[in-house]
Enzyme design. Structure first.
Site, short mmCIF file in Angstrom:
data_model
loop_
_atom_site.label_atom_id
_atom_site.label_comp_id
_atom_site.label_asym_id
_atom_site.label_seq_id
_atom_site.Cartn_x
_atom_site.Cartn_y
_atom_site.Cartn_z
N CYS A 189 -3.01 -2.84 5.75
CA CYS A 189 -3.32 -1.55 6.36
C CYS A 189 -4.75 -1.52 6.87
O CYS A 189 -5.11 -0.65 7.67
CB CYS A 189 -3.07 -0.40 5.38
SG CYS A 189 -4.08 -0.43 3.90
N CYS A 201 0.84 -1.19 0.00
CA CYS A 201 0.00 0.00 0.00
C CYS A 201 0.88 1.25 0.00
O CYS A 201 1.75 1.39 0.86
CB CYS A 201 -0.91 -0.03 1.24
SG CYS A 201 -1.66 1.54 1.65
N GLU A 202 0.67 2.15 -0.93
CA GLU A 202 1.55 3.31 -1.02
C GLU A 202 1.27 4.34 0.09
O GLU A 202 2.03 5.29 0.25
CB GLU A 202 1.45 3.98 -2.38
CG GLU A 202 0.15 4.68 -2.68
CD GLU A 202 0.16 5.34 -4.05
OE1 GLU A 202 -0.47 6.41 -4.18
OE2 GLU A 202 0.76 4.80 -4.99
N HIS A 203 0.20 4.13 0.85
CA HIS A 203 -0.12 5.08 1.92
C HIS A 203 0.50 4.69 3.26
O HIS A 203 0.77 5.56 4.10
CB HIS A 203 -1.64 5.18 2.08
CG HIS A 203 -2.33 5.57 0.82
ND1 HIS A 203 -3.34 4.82 0.26
CD2 HIS A 203 -2.11 6.60 -0.04
CE1 HIS A 203 -3.74 5.39 -0.88
NE2 HIS A 203 -3.01 6.46 -1.07
N HIS A 204 0.72 3.39 3.48
CA HIS A 204 1.32 2.94 4.74
C HIS A 204 2.53 2.02 4.54
O HIS A 204 3.19 1.64 5.50
CB HIS A 204 0.28 2.20 5.59
CG HIS A 204 -0.89 3.05 5.98
ND1 HIS A 204 -2.06 3.07 5.25
CD2 HIS A 204 -1.07 3.91 7.01
CE1 HIS A 204 -2.92 3.90 5.83
NE2 HIS A 204 -2.35 4.43 6.89
N HIS A 229 -5.56 -6.22 2.36
CA HIS A 229 -4.67 -5.09 2.66
C HIS A 229 -4.34 -5.11 4.14
O HIS A 229 -5.24 -4.98 4.98
CB HIS A 229 -5.35 -3.77 2.29
CG HIS A 229 -5.58 -3.59 0.82
ND1 HIS A 229 -5.08 -2.53 0.10
CD2 HIS A 229 -6.26 -4.34 -0.07
CE1 HIS A 229 -5.44 -2.63 -1.15
NE2 HIS A 229 -6.16 -3.72 -1.29
#
Length: 218
Positions: free
Chosen positions: A183, A112-115, A181
């Site tokens: 996250c 995940c590019e956010h976490h 995911h």
């Protein structure tokens, strides 16, 4: 980071917006060699570990920054580098096979590019030849290539679809991605059982009956 920016990120939560089908990259992304990148990341990650209070002189930990950096550059995010893109040779459809071809249960792992937490799942791909065919292992490699980068699942689905559409010179491609995911499962809501499903299709797969036939096969 300014207080206002922190508040914006906190209020945004998990409501992130995908801004482009292309992975956001800097113009100079490949000016540094892999070894140079590993050296820099190693130093940064050692700093993170020290900030957390970990003792890097311990035999169990002292090699971790290097292992982490090498894993990021050469394994987990190898799909960022165009040189690792699979060679997508296609061939004339000499067998005149004109029904759908389905490659299902293609396992992949991403992040995940956010976490930067793992995304683990399966992709299912189908296409109908308009005169060209591709080796089935290349479909797996396309999924693997686009998985090995910081990702948004919607973007990955579109990237695999567009790559196959362009290689096969047909819009009659369908891609379904079903993934867990971490996250979601290991932080935040901590939902251990849900998964995320995305799909993209075009051409003959705009026909609901054909789309349903594909979905029954997977």
């Amino acid at each position: 980071m300014k207080k206002e920016e922190k508040l914006r990120i906190e209020s945004e939560g998990d409501n992130h917006i995908m801004t482009s089908v292309d992975t956001p990259m800097l113009p100079d992304a490949f000016d540094k060699s892999e070894e140079e990148k590993i050296e820099i990341i190693q130093e940064y990650f050692a700093g993170i570990m020290k900030t957390l209070g970990l003792d890097l002189s311990d035999n169990s930990l002292k090699g971790t920054p290097y292992r982490f950096a090498k894993m990021y550059v050469k394994e987990l995010f190898a799909g960022l580098d165009p040189k690792n893109k699979p060679n997508l040779s296609v061939f004339d459809n000499k067998y005149q096979y004109n029904k759908m071809l389905v490659e299902k249960n293609i396992t992949f792992s991403s992040a995940c590019e956010h976490h930067f937490l793992p995304i683990v799942g399966k992709a299912h791909v189908g296409y109908i030849s308009s005169g060209k065919v591709i080796g089935i292992s290349k479909i797996n490699r396309i999924v693997e290539y686009y998985g090995k980068r910081p990702q948004v699942q919607e973007r990955m689905t579109l990237q695999v679809y567009n790559e196959l559409k362009n290689a096969l010179q047909t819009d009659s491609v369908i891609v379904v991605v079903d993934a867990e995911h971490l996250c979601v499962s290991s932080r935040g809501v901590k939902d251990k059982t849900s998964s995320t499903v995305t799909l993209e299709y075009g051409g003959e797969f705009n026909d609901l009956s054909l789309r349903n036939e594909f979905l029954k096969l997977i």
